[in-house]
Scaffold this active site. Structure first.
Site, PDB file in Angstrom:
ATOM      1  N   SER A 122      71.188 103.790  39.195  1.00 39.26           N
ATOM      2  CA  SER A 122      71.318 103.551  40.632  1.00 39.26           C
ATOM      3  C   SER A 122      72.775 103.645  41.076  1.00 39.26           C
ATOM      4  O   SER A 122      73.674 103.128  40.419  1.00 39.26           O
ATOM      5  CB  SER A 122      70.789 102.159  40.977  1.00 39.26           C
TER       6      SER A 122
ATOM      7  N   HIS B  62      71.326  98.460  47.010  1.00 38.59           N
ATOM      8  CA  HIS B  62      70.515  97.524  46.225  1.00 38.59           C
ATOM      9  C   HIS B  62      71.247  97.042  44.978  1.00 38.59           C
ATOM     10  O   HIS B  62      70.745  96.175  44.257  1.00 38.59           O
ATOM     11  CB  HIS B  62      69.144  98.121  45.877  1.00 38.59           C
TER      12      HIS B  62
ATOM     13  N   ASP C 254      70.174 103.158  51.642  1.00 42.37           N
ATOM     14  CA  ASP C 254      70.524 102.506  50.376  1.00 42.37           C
ATOM     15  C   ASP C 254      71.879 103.018  49.881  1.00 42.37           C
ATOM     16  O   ASP C 254      71.962 103.797  48.929  1.00 42.37           O
ATOM     17  CB  ASP C 254      69.419 102.758  49.344  1.00 42.37           C
TER      18      ASP C 254
END
Length: 259
Positions: free
Chosen positions: A211, A65, A118
């Site tokens: 992230s 992402h 992801d």
């Protein structure tokens, strides 16, 4: 510019794509200098985007992402806003998001969405120089144990409600929980290619800005930061990490086919 806010309010029905406000360390501490030599800072142009992990001289692992069309990579950094002589800058020649990650979720995330797979590999345009402050970390060879103490690191926001990056790389110690704990906590799907980690009492968490950064359990890289809830660090709401043991074959195959 596209970037997804993956840390969702528990009661939220869905969320649209927004400017980069990624996942962060909350309730952590300043990492000992150079103690995380595999930590990577991933930028979109000159804007800090995500964390990452150095797997070898040519490859960085981050979250799918975090996908963008251009990247700047910094290795060996301890301080986000200061020049450091030991830090190394690299460009990315090609990115490889996992083929089963649903890229449409970069636009919006409906209730019940599945953010599995992801992860993304970034091929560096020039190999990293391995030094005392820039070192790769091995992929896992065994499953992580529930109850393990895990260390997450990153430059994500240190403020629970206002996005505020720290200068110093932050670390936080959290526990690995059964995925059923996260199933009860979140409005998105929790699958067997995810890890559930956090403090049940709240106050310690990854959130906006972390992230793609590492989750190291009992000294072994087991995950990368993926998504969680806003505000971060709420009780009974651990965050979600991509479970790397499920993807070692894809990672190795992708690296081997793109030398």
């Amino acid at each position: 510019m596209r970037f997804l806010i993956l840390f969702l309010t528990l009661s939220l029905g869905g969320i649209d794509a927004a400017p980069p406000v990624q996942s962060r360390i909350l309730g952590g501490f300043k990492c000992e200098k150079n103690s995380q030599p595999w930590q990577v800072a991933v930028y979109y142009l000159d804007e800090y985007l995500c964390g990452g992990v150095l797997l070898d001289r040519n490859w960085v692992l981050t979250a799918a992402h975090c996908y963008e069309d251009k990247y700047n990579i910094w290795l060996g950094k301890n301080k986000l806003f200061q020049d450091e002589p030991s830090a190394q800058h690299r460009l990315v020649s090609k990115s490889f998001p996992h083929p089963d990650f649903n890229m449409s979720l970069l636009q919006s995330v409906p209730t019940g969405a599945d953010l599995s797979n992801d992860l993304m590999l970034l091929r560096l345009s020039k190999p990293a120089d391995i030094t005392d402050v820039v070192k790769p970390i091995d992929l896992p060879t065994t499953e992580p144990k529930l109850g393990s103490t895990c260390l997450a690191s990153g430059w994500g926001s240190i403020n629970q409600l206002i996005y505020q990056n720290p200068n110093d790389l932050q670390c936080v110690s959290i526990k690995l929980h059964p995925n059923e704990v996260c199933v009860k906590a979140h409005i998105l799907k929790v699958t067997d290619v995810m890890l559930c980690a956090g403090e049940m009492n709240g106050g310690k968490d990854t959130c906006k800005g972390d992230s793609g950064g590492p989750l190291i359990c009992d000294g072994v890289l087991q995950g990368i930061t993926s998504w969680g809830s806003t505000p971060c660090g709420e009780p009974n709401a651990p965050a979600i990490y991509t479970k790397l043991i499920k993807f070692t074959s894809w990672i190795k195959d992708t690296m081997a086919k793109n030398p």
